[in-house]
Design a protein around this motif. Structure first.
Motif, mmCIF file in Angstrom:
data_model
loop_
_atom_site.group_PDB
_atom_site.id
_atom_site.type_symbol
_atom_site.label_atom_id
_atom_site.label_comp_id
_atom_site.label_asym_id
_atom_site.label_seq_id
_atom_site.Cartn_x
_atom_site.Cartn_y
_atom_site.Cartn_z
ATOM 1 N N GLN A 20 8.621 0.740 -1.168
ATOM 2 C CA GLN A 20 8.903 -0.407 -0.312
ATOM 3 C C GLN A 20 7.656 -1.182 0.091
ATOM 4 O OE1 GLN A 20 11.053 1.397 2.962
ATOM 5 N NE2 GLN A 20 13.028 1.014 1.987
ATOM 6 N N THR A 21 6.501 -0.560 -0.001
ATOM 7 C CA THR A 21 5.267 -1.208 0.432
ATOM 8 C C THR A 21 4.879 -2.329 -0.527
ATOM 9 O OG1 THR A 21 4.476 0.838 1.441
ATOM 10 C CG2 THR A 21 2.836 -0.858 0.982
ATOM 11 N N PRO A 22 4.726 -3.564 -0.039
ATOM 12 C CA PRO A 22 4.385 -4.684 -0.917
ATOM 13 C C PRO A 22 2.951 -4.570 -1.437
ATOM 14 C CG PRO A 22 5.227 -5.432 1.220
ATOM 15 C CD PRO A 22 4.941 -3.983 1.346
ATOM 16 N N PRO A 23 2.660 -5.204 -2.556
ATOM 17 C CA PRO A 23 1.279 -5.229 -3.055
ATOM 18 C C PRO A 23 0.408 -6.111 -2.171
ATOM 19 C CG PRO A 23 2.654 -6.668 -4.376
ATOM 20 C CD PRO A 23 3.582 -5.942 -3.441
ATOM 21 N N ALA A 24 -0.893 -5.933 -2.277
ATOM 22 C CA ALA A 24 -1.825 -6.777 -1.526
ATOM 23 C C ALA A 24 -2.244 -7.971 -2.366
ATOM 24 C CB ALA A 24 -3.055 -5.974 -1.116
#
Length: 297
Positions: A20-24
């Protein structure tokens, strides 16, 4: 609208802990991208994401910092928050990953951006160094300077939250966090050998055990680390809270204010988007502080 989290080099992008963590977003300096390209890319990103929070080491090269401010100024955007962090490079990467985790929550852009200073307080960042002769970001005593010229000498250095230097002799340890953390480790070159294994690996393993970390992750050493620490003979490490629910609880427990200048919701003593300080109860402005003044709801 969602908020994108940006960093200033690819080495500051750590793998996401979950799906779920978006890319930077990676902001490039003048050497890697023209100003026109940077402006077009940032404008498109704001159209897609709405808001942009850029994390970078406060000790970053001046041309890179100038580029960030130029892009924000030319676009005349109040939706870009530029956050210089007084942390070593690997710790900035860890903080950026925490911010990426929180970016999928229901926090407003102002609260999310302000949470960087709060979360930074809970990061323990340091390095195992082969020399402290050129270390100028952590107070170094004369004895340590002298010992750094002894062949084979190694030093355990804690840069944040409380600077401290110890001789890495297998017995002396650095004070660690009193809460559950994961440790990220990035190894440089030690005495000409890549990876810093052997003695360094033993010391870092012992440190992880003393700090009772719940997991250790290897990462690539950021390009800026050698300059930040004053030597390429190092193993950098950063311990931080990995659990999203705990990070959310930390931020949610802080009283929220409204910025009287730009209207963003915020926590702490100043707005992350316009840097305006929050008035105190006596009508005066809150002084700058390295640690947020926390007030529970």
């Amino acid at each position: 609208m969602p908020t994108a989290i940006a960093v200033t080099s690819r080495e500051l992008v750590l793998p996401p802990p979950d799906g779920q963590t978006p890319p930077a977003v990676v902001f490039q300096g003048p050497d890697g991208q023209s100003l026109d390209a940077a402006l077009a890319e940032t404008a498109a990103l704001l159209d897609q994401q709405g808001y942009l929070v850029v994390l970078y080491p406060a000790a970053s090269p001046a041309p890179l910092v100038q580029r960030l401010h130029t892009v924000r100024s030319v676009l005349e955007s109040d939706r870009i928050a530029l956050l210089p962090m007084e942390l070593p490079p690997l710790a900035v990467a860890v903080l950026a990953r925490q911010m990426r985790q929180l970016s999928v929550s229901d926090f407003s852009p102002g609260v999310l951006a302000c949470s960087a200073r709060l979360l930074a307080h809970y990061i323990h960042a340091g390095a195992l160094l082969g020399s402290v002769a050129r270390l100028d970001r952590v107070p170094v005593g004369l004895t340590s300077h002298v010992k750094s010229w002894v062949p084979g000498a190694q030093f355990g250095v804690l840069a944040h939250p409380t600077p401290q230097i110890v001789k890495a002799d297998g017995e002396t340890r650095l004070p660690g966090p009193g809460y559950a953390t994961h440790l990220v480790v990035a190894r440089g070159h030690t005495h000409g050998q890549p990876g810093g294994r052997g003695g360094q690996g033993d010391w870092v393993t012992a440190l992880a055990r003393d700090w009772r970390v719940r997991g250790v992750q290897e990462a690539a050493l950021p390009a800026e680390s050698a300059r930040w620490w004053g030597t390429g003979k190092l193993t950098e490490f950063a311990a931080a809270i990995p659990d999203l629910s705990m990070l959310y609880q930390l931020v949610a427990s802080v009283r929220r204010e409204e910025c009287r200048w730009c209207g963003f919701e915020l926590i702490g003593d100043r707005c992350a988007f316009c840097s305006a300080p929050v008035p105190r109860g006596d009508g005066s402005l809150a002084p700058p502080a390295g640690r947020p003044a926390l007030t529970s709801r």
